[in-house]
Design a protein around this motif. Sequence first.
Motif, PDB file in Angstrom:
ATOM      1  N   VAL A 153       0.825  -1.206   0.000  1.00  0.00           N
ATOM      2  CA  VAL A 153       0.000   0.000   0.000  1.00  0.00           C
ATOM      3  C   VAL A 153       0.859   1.255   0.000  1.00  0.00           C
ATOM      4  O   VAL A 153       0.575   2.231  -0.698  1.00  0.00           O
ATOM      5  CB  VAL A 153      -0.944   0.007   1.222  1.00  0.00           C
ATOM      6  CG1 VAL A 153      -1.754   1.291   1.274  1.00  0.00           C
ATOM      7  CG2 VAL A 153      -1.869  -1.197   1.191  1.00  0.00           C
ATOM      8  N   VAL A 154       1.943   1.231   0.770  1.00  0.00           N
ATOM      9  CA  VAL A 154       2.756   2.431   0.957  1.00  0.00           C
ATOM     10  C   VAL A 154       3.843   2.572  -0.111  1.00  0.00           C
ATOM     11  O   VAL A 154       4.122   3.667  -0.584  1.00  0.00           O
ATOM     12  CB  VAL A 154       3.395   2.432   2.360  1.00  0.00           C
ATOM     13  CG1 VAL A 154       4.327   3.613   2.528  1.00  0.00           C
ATOM     14  CG2 VAL A 154       2.305   2.471   3.425  1.00  0.00           C
ATOM     15  N   PHE A 155       4.451   1.443  -0.518  1.00  0.00           N
ATOM     16  CA  PHE A 155       5.580   1.542  -1.436  1.00  0.00           C
ATOM     17  C   PHE A 155       5.169   1.895  -2.860  1.00  0.00           C
ATOM     18  O   PHE A 155       5.934   2.516  -3.586  1.00  0.00           O
ATOM     19  CB  PHE A 155       6.374   0.235  -1.444  1.00  0.00           C
ATOM     20  CG  PHE A 155       7.280   0.100  -0.275  1.00  0.00           C
ATOM     21  CD1 PHE A 155       8.061   1.163   0.128  1.00  0.00           C
ATOM     22  CD2 PHE A 155       7.345  -1.072   0.445  1.00  0.00           C
ATOM     23  CE1 PHE A 155       8.886   1.056   1.226  1.00  0.00           C
ATOM     24  CE2 PHE A 155       8.169  -1.192   1.544  1.00  0.00           C
ATOM     25  CZ  PHE A 155       8.951  -0.113   1.932  1.00  0.00           C
ATOM     26  N   GLY A 156       3.974   1.474  -3.258  1.00  0.00           N
ATOM     27  CA  GLY A 156       3.536   1.776  -4.618  1.00  0.00           C
ATOM     28  C   GLY A 156       3.616   3.256  -4.960  1.00  0.00           C
ATOM     29  O   GLY A 156       4.239   3.643  -5.958  1.00  0.00           O
ATOM     30  N   PRO A 157       2.994   4.130  -4.150  1.00  0.00           N
ATOM     31  CA  PRO A 157       3.041   5.568  -4.461  1.00  0.00           C
ATOM     32  C   PRO A 157       4.437   6.174  -4.323  1.00  0.00           C
ATOM     33  O   PRO A 157       4.651   7.301  -4.776  1.00  0.00           O
ATOM     34  CB  PRO A 157       2.097   6.167  -3.403  1.00  0.00           C
ATOM     35  CG  PRO A 157       1.211   5.056  -2.996  1.00  0.00           C
ATOM     36  CD  PRO A 157       2.069   3.838  -3.051  1.00  0.00           C
ATOM     37  N   ILE A 158       5.371   5.459  -3.691  1.00  0.00           N
ATOM     38  CA  ILE A 158       6.731   5.976  -3.570  1.00  0.00           C
ATOM     39  C   ILE A 158       7.584   5.494  -4.741  1.00  0.00           C
ATOM     40  O   ILE A 158       8.315   6.265  -5.370  1.00  0.00           O
ATOM     41  CB  ILE A 158       7.351   5.535  -2.232  1.00  0.00           C
ATOM     42  CG1 ILE A 158       6.597   6.200  -1.076  1.00  0.00           C
ATOM     43  CG2 ILE A 158       8.835   5.895  -2.166  1.00  0.00           C
ATOM     44  CD1 ILE A 158       7.011   5.708   0.294  1.00  0.00           C
ATOM     45  N   ILE A 159       7.476   4.195  -5.065  1.00  0.00           N
ATOM     46  CA  ILE A 159       8.254   3.636  -6.166  1.00  0.00           C
ATOM     47  C   ILE A 159       7.789   4.197  -7.507  1.00  0.00           C
ATOM     48  O   ILE A 159       8.604   4.519  -8.382  1.00  0.00           O
ATOM     49  CB  ILE A 159       8.129   2.099  -6.160  1.00  0.00           C
ATOM     50  CG1 ILE A 159       8.772   1.530  -4.898  1.00  0.00           C
ATOM     51  CG2 ILE A 159       8.790   1.495  -7.393  1.00  0.00           C
ATOM     52  CD1 ILE A 159       8.550   0.044  -4.731  1.00  0.00           C
ATOM     53  N   GLY A 160       6.460   4.328  -7.667  1.00  0.00           N
ATOM     54  CA  GLY A 160       5.914   4.787  -8.939  1.00  0.00           C
ATOM     55  C   GLY A 160       6.493   6.109  -9.418  1.00  0.00           C
ATOM     56  O   GLY A 160       7.081   6.181 -10.506  1.00  0.00           O
ATOM     57  N   PRO A 161       6.354   7.185  -8.646  1.00  0.00           N
ATOM     58  CA  PRO A 161       6.896   8.470  -9.098  1.00  0.00           C
ATOM     59  C   PRO A 161       8.419   8.473  -9.224  1.00  0.00           C
ATOM     60  O   PRO A 161       8.969   9.144 -10.117  1.00  0.00           O
ATOM     61  CB  PRO A 161       6.445   9.442  -8.002  1.00  0.00           C
ATOM     62  CG  PRO A 161       5.281   8.791  -7.363  1.00  0.00           C
ATOM     63  CD  PRO A 161       5.561   7.321  -7.421  1.00  0.00           C
ATOM     64  N   THR A 162       9.118   7.729  -8.362  1.00  0.00           N
ATOM     65  CA  THR A 162      10.577   7.722  -8.417  1.00  0.00           C
ATOM     66  C   THR A 162      11.072   7.099  -9.710  1.00  0.00           C
ATOM     67  O   THR A 162      11.862   7.691 -10.455  1.00  0.00           O
ATOM     68  CB  THR A 162      11.154   6.952  -7.209  1.00  0.00           C
ATOM     69  OG1 THR A 162      10.678   7.550  -6.006  1.00  0.00           O
ATOM     70  CG2 THR A 162      12.667   6.992  -7.213  1.00  0.00           C
ATOM     71  N   VAL A 163      10.609   5.881 -10.007  1.00  0.00           N
ATOM     72  CA  VAL A 163      11.012   5.201 -11.232  1.00  0.00           C
ATOM     73  C   VAL A 163      10.362   5.857 -12.444  1.00  0.00           C
ATOM     74  O   VAL A 163      10.997   6.023 -13.492  1.00  0.00           O
ATOM     75  CB  VAL A 163      10.631   3.703 -11.158  1.00  0.00           C
ATOM     76  CG1 VAL A 163      11.028   2.989 -12.442  1.00  0.00           C
ATOM     77  CG2 VAL A 163      11.304   3.054  -9.958  1.00  0.00           C
TER      78      VAL A 163
END
Length: 510
Positions: free
Chosen positions: A155-165
């Motif tokens: 739940v938490v990593f998706g919105p962090i990994i998405g914009p970064t990559v």
Amino acid sequence: MATAVPSALPDAAGTSFAQRAVILVSLTFVTMLYTMTVMIANVALPKMQGTFAATTDQIALVVTFNIVATAVMTPASGWLASRFSRRSLMFWCAVGFTAASFLCGVAQSLEELVLYRILQGGFGAPLVPLAQATILDTFPRHQHGTATAVFSMGVVFGPIIGPTVGGFLAEELGWRWVFFLLVPFGLIAITAITVVIQDRRRSNAMRLDWFGFLTLSVAIASFQFMLDRGQRLDWFESPEIMIEAIVAALAFYLFLAHVATAEKPFLNLAMFRDRNYAIGCTIMFLFGMILWTPMVLFPPMMANIQGYPEAEIGVFMALRGLGTLVASVVMAFINRLFDPRLLLTIGFVLQGVAAAYMGGFDINLSPFALAWTSLLAGFGVGFIWVPITLITFRTLDKAFMNEATAIYHLIRNVGSSIFISVTIALVIRTTAAGYTELVPFVSIFAEANTLFGLRGDWPTDSERALAGLGAEMRRQAVMLGYINAFYLYAATCFAIIPFVFMVKYRRAER
């Protein structure tokens, strides 16, 4: 839709530890797939705008319609899962989501892109609540904390990994690869659902309450449009915003009146008679308000105030994820040792402390200050996901699980939308006020000017120098706006804590 259906999964005792572990890992991955899209398109909006020669309002529809589609389809997840089975719904949602993501990447016009984003949001919306409902049904209650600690990573990593990559891909390969990135993940998710999820039970007797569904959909859609476009259109100075507000209020009133009087309404209010579920949803709404605040404020603040490059901004966002990861691992081991109300309080206090220190930022943004506050805020988030889930679903009848998890995530999304809009409006409006307050200090006619020592510190004998002075004033004013937003963030964190102590809790049976 008032009639509850029995849990669609076999009893937790009927599955082995290995089976439960495979289900947990698979559904965590599926969840991460969808949550990656929460903010992934935002990083590529400027490039999309150039491709389609669109205005700011037009390109914003790429995000707005996706949010609206997600919000509309989330509450329908419970009925769809009961009608078609969790396995079938998750499979076809993953297929539709993956296909829509590919179509977004090959869109040749803005209209096509908006349409495919609607499909992406609509197909993806049921994935998270269904994944959580499946996990809660699969694991016995005394293992819910550990299972939720793992699930929360998705739940938490998706919105962090998405914009970064996604930001890296958009810069190096073009904005279309932001969506192509999701396709291989989608194929893996489809395979995982096919192999792992075996729930095929459904209830043909359940009928959709169309009036309840349509009135709630209209209310949510109008409200989301109002929040998304309000700041750009100067809120209630705009006839469009007033119309959207009136439509949302009227539709929501009709929905409440209907569910309170209908024999089989779209939303079964009986689940709100469970004290912990009702309070848990309230806390989740408030938690949703603060969940993405740093991720919304940090990137523009770092870029506009100190000119941090996108790559470095992505690193600082990843630090927040690192804090959440560490906390989630810790929670997997300690969640059964402490009262979840204590852990929840610690999580909100940690976020509040981090936010208070963010409110103390000045114009010279220290990398160390940015790093440790991001880590601490992320660590606080990791301390919240597990206990809030334990509190909310601890005493709820499993017969309501499909419907309850859908509403649970809808409430979180609505809270996030409200607070993001309020925060952005606060930054913009207090920036304007701050700039006005700074003007007397640089005016040649003001007495404050002599105290400021401006004449000796900043040349004012050319248009270029005056333009530079004006730019610096705007930079200072923008920083004041962000500081105000961080203080609001901190106040909200601490204001949530009293609700935690309204919860009744006892140890779960084994």
